[in-house]
Enzyme design. Structure first.
Site, PDB file in Angstrom:
ATOM      1  N   CYS A   1      -0.614   6.771  -4.019  1.00 55.07           N
ATOM      2  CA  CYS A   1      -1.113   6.047  -2.833  1.00 55.07           C
ATOM      3  C   CYS A   1      -1.432   7.088  -1.496  1.00 55.07           C
ATOM      4  O   CYS A   1      -2.043   6.433  -0.498  1.00 55.07           O
ATOM      5  CB  CYS A   1       0.185   5.186  -2.341  1.00 55.07           C
ATOM      6  SG  CYS A   1       1.652   6.001  -1.903  1.00 55.07           S
TER       7      CYS A   1
ATOM      8  N   LYS B   1       0.889  -1.232   0.071  1.00 59.00           N
ATOM      9  CA  LYS B   1       0.009  -0.091   0.134  1.00 59.00           C
ATOM     10  C   LYS B   1       1.001   1.406   0.150  1.00 59.00           C
ATOM     11  O   LYS B   1       0.314   2.454  -0.297  1.00 59.00           O
ATOM     12  CB  LYS B   1      -0.918  -0.009   1.157  1.00 59.00           C
ATOM     13  CG  LYS B   1      -0.246   0.070   2.534  1.00 59.00           C
ATOM     14  CD  LYS B   1      -1.301   0.178   3.719  1.00 59.00           C
ATOM     15  CE  LYS B   1      -0.618   0.374   5.020  1.00 59.00           C
ATOM     16  NZ  LYS B   1      -0.044   1.846   5.190  1.00 59.00           N
ATOM     17  N   ASP B   2       2.260   1.135   0.552  1.00 55.19           N
ATOM     18  CA  ASP B   2       3.127   2.313   0.566  1.00 55.19           C
ATOM     19  C   ASP B   2       3.766   2.494  -0.816  1.00 55.19           C
ATOM     20  O   ASP B   2       4.595   3.326  -1.005  1.00 55.19           O
ATOM     21  CB  ASP B   2       4.258   2.138   1.399  1.00 55.19           C
ATOM     22  CG  ASP B   2       3.251   2.330   2.857  1.00 55.19           C
ATOM     23  OD1 ASP B   2       2.197   2.774   3.004  1.00 55.19           O
ATOM     24  OD2 ASP B   2       3.800   1.829   4.061  1.00 55.19           O
TER      25      ASP B   2
ATOM     26  N   ARG C   1       1.214  10.981  13.165  1.00 55.48           N
ATOM     27  CA  ARG C   1       2.591  10.567  12.940  1.00 55.48           C
ATOM     28  C   ARG C   1       3.212   9.515  13.910  1.00 55.48           C
ATOM     29  O   ARG C   1       2.942   9.447  14.820  1.00 55.48           O
ATOM     30  CB  ARG C   1       3.469  11.486  12.437  1.00 55.48           C
ATOM     31  CG  ARG C   1       3.420  12.147  11.196  1.00 55.48           C
ATOM     32  CD  ARG C   1       3.490  11.395   9.948  1.00 55.48           C
ATOM     33  NE  ARG C   1       4.666  10.728  10.047  1.00 55.48           N
ATOM     34  CZ  ARG C   1       5.944  10.904   9.408  1.00 55.48           C
ATOM     35  NH1 ARG C   1       5.853  12.214   9.182  1.00 55.48           N
ATOM     36  NH2 ARG C   1       6.799  10.259   9.225  1.00 55.48           N
TER      37      ARG C   1
ATOM     38  N   ARG D   1      -7.521   8.972   2.601  1.00 51.71           N
ATOM     39  CA  ARG D   1      -8.636   8.146   2.283  1.00 51.71           C
ATOM     40  C   ARG D   1      -9.555   7.762   3.620  1.00 51.71           C
ATOM     41  O   ARG D   1     -10.676   8.079   3.753  1.00 51.71           O
ATOM     42  CB  ARG D   1      -8.122   7.050   1.781  1.00 51.71           C
ATOM     43  CG  ARG D   1      -9.346   5.723   1.802  1.00 51.71           C
ATOM     44  CD  ARG D   1      -8.792   4.354   1.298  1.00 51.71           C
ATOM     45  NE  ARG D   1      -7.708   4.045   2.407  1.00 51.71           N
ATOM     46  CZ  ARG D   1      -7.778   3.162   3.293  1.00 51.71           C
ATOM     47  NH1 ARG D   1      -9.126   3.066   3.777  1.00 51.71           N
ATOM     48  NH2 ARG D   1      -6.941   2.877   4.245  1.00 51.71           N
ATOM     49  N   ARG D   2      -8.719   7.592   4.945  1.00 45.95           N
ATOM     50  CA  ARG D   2      -9.280   7.287   5.745  1.00 45.95           C
ATOM     51  C   ARG D   2      -9.980   8.511   6.791  1.00 45.95           C
ATOM     52  O   ARG D   2     -11.166   8.509   7.356  1.00 45.95           O
ATOM     53  CB  ARG D   2      -8.394   6.673   7.039  1.00 45.95           C
ATOM     54  CG  ARG D   2      -7.784   5.320   6.441  1.00 45.95           C
ATOM     55  CD  ARG D   2      -6.760   4.971   7.542  1.00 45.95           C
ATOM     56  NE  ARG D   2      -6.241   3.586   7.326  1.00 45.95           N
ATOM     57  CZ  ARG D   2      -5.075   3.105   7.515  1.00 45.95           C
ATOM     58  NH1 ARG D   2      -4.002   3.838   7.876  1.00 45.95           N
ATOM     59  NH2 ARG D   2      -4.842   1.948   7.057  1.00 45.95           N
TER      60      ARG D   2
ATOM     61  N   ARG E   1       1.753   5.402  18.083  1.00 43.59           N
ATOM     62  CA  ARG E   1       0.285   6.057  17.699  1.00 43.59           C
ATOM     63  C   ARG E   1      -0.689   5.486  18.812  1.00 43.59           C
ATOM     64  O   ARG E   1      -1.554   6.322  19.332  1.00 43.59           O
ATOM     65  CB  ARG E   1      -0.167   5.601  16.516  1.00 43.59           C
ATOM     66  CG  ARG E   1       0.409   6.434  15.524  1.00 43.59           C
ATOM     67  CD  ARG E   1       0.065   6.020  14.001  1.00 43.59           C
ATOM     68  NE  ARG E   1       0.937   6.480  12.968  1.00 43.59           N
ATOM     69  CZ  ARG E   1       0.476   6.703  11.561  1.00 43.59           C
ATOM     70  NH1 ARG E   1      -0.876   6.300  11.239  1.00 43.59           N
ATOM     71  NH2 ARG E   1       1.578   6.887  10.758  1.00 43.59           N
TER      72      ARG E   1
END
Length: 335
Positions: free
Chosen positions: A262, A100-101, A167, A149-150, A173
């Site tokens: 992405c 995905k990255d 970040r 997107r999120r 996180r």
């Protein structure tokens, strides 16, 4: 280049020809816990399949040292650049990316040689308590994510919440949630499960209603093009999972044709068993207020690059005809 050591390879190693000495493969990886865990899984799989020892080579990327918003730095593709440069220089023999990255544009001199079996593709919500759900958060609660997107998906479902950039690695996180900086955060299920943080998972979002990033849950093992048909490429291809690869590559084909990158507010998910696949693609306005959606039930040979491109072109045409370029920053399409 491969380094050699004394032990001999098993006689059945694929690729033909007798190998007199077992090489050591050097696998380039970011230094985070998640990256090294993923890379070690790949290293162990290669060693199991071939008998070749694999050592990890830690590489620092701009995404690891810079503190700005990932979206402003060009998205999660910043993590891939240093790994790819190290591979081209010969500092390592292969690298592992979270797919995905990985930017969808070809990188000169490099190829994806394998996609191991895919982990769960879903996004999850993590809160201070077990079982935290998005609907249960109070109005005005702060949700953290670095993904446009999120952001759009959260705002679409709960426009009364605050969504702030976040970040740091997974544990950083999660600590910010425990410390009260955020009421909840959205993360990829795959990463949490890979490093044993299952207990942090609250709500698991269904893929049909909450499609995720192209390639989410999949790993991409990249090698130099010159090594693709040699001992390195043959060793890496032994860990390829055809179904995981074909579905993830279809998702990437759609993203590439959208020219979205992405970091764009686009969810693309392909799931299924055997030759039957369910496909969902959705483009979001940044505030989540508008979306354009394409859905397919596929019975096709997704292992065929030509078939993947045909499906991707059809899906992108539907999204653009539905106004996707009007609600999101999509430069265009190569169809």
């Amino acid at each position: 280049m491969l380094r050699e050591q004394a032990p001999r390879l098993p006689a059945g190693a694929r690729g033909g020809g007798a190998v007199t000495q077992a090489p050591i493969l050097r696998l380039g990886t970011r230094a985070s816990l998640l990256a090294t865990t993923q890379s070690q899984h790949v290293a162990d799989a290669i060693t199991t399949a071939t008998g070749i020892p694999v050592e990890l080579v830690e590489i620092t990327t701009d995404g690891d040292v810079l503190t700005g918003s990932l979206a402003q730095m060009g998205g999660t593709g910043v993590f891939a650049t240093a790994l790819r440069e190290a591979l081209v220089r010969g500092d390592c023999d292969l690298v592992v990316h979270s797919m995905k990255d990985l930017p969808t544009a070809p990188y000169p001199g490099l190829e994806i040689a394998a996609v191991p079996p895919r982990a769960p593709q879903r996004d999850v919500l993590c809160g201070p308590e077990a079982g935290t759900t998005l609907d249960a958060l109070p109005a005005g609660a702060v949700v953290g994510t670095g993904s446009p997107r999120r952001v759009a998906q959260v705002r679409r479902r709960r426009p009364d919440l605050q969504v702030r950039d976040i970040r740091g690695n997974v544990d950083t996180r999660l600590r910010k949630v425990r410390d009260g900086e955020y009421d909840a955060i959205v993360l990829a299920e795959a990463g949490l499960r890979r490093i044993g943080r299952d207990a942090a998972i609250g709500e698991v979002f269904a893929l049909d209603a909450w499609p995720t990033s192209a390639g989410q849950g999949a790993l991409a093992v990249e090698v130099r093009t010159a090594d693709l048909d040699g001992p390195i490429g043959r060793a890496v291809r032994l860990i390829d999972d055809a179904a995981s690869a074909s579905r993830a590559l279809l998702e990437r084909a759609v993203l590439r044709r959208l020219e979205a990158g992405c970091a764009a507010p686009v969810g693309i998910t392909v799931t299924g068993l055997g030759t039957e696949s369910a496909f969902v693609a959705e483009v979001y306005a940044p505030d989540g207020a508008r979306t354009v959606r394409a859905v397919r039930s596929l019975e096709a040979d997704l292992a065929s690059p030509a078939e993947r491109e045909r499906i991707a072109a059809d899906v992108v045409a539907e999204l653009l005809d539905g106004g996707a370029a009007d609600i999101a920053d999509l430069p265009g399409t190569s169809r």
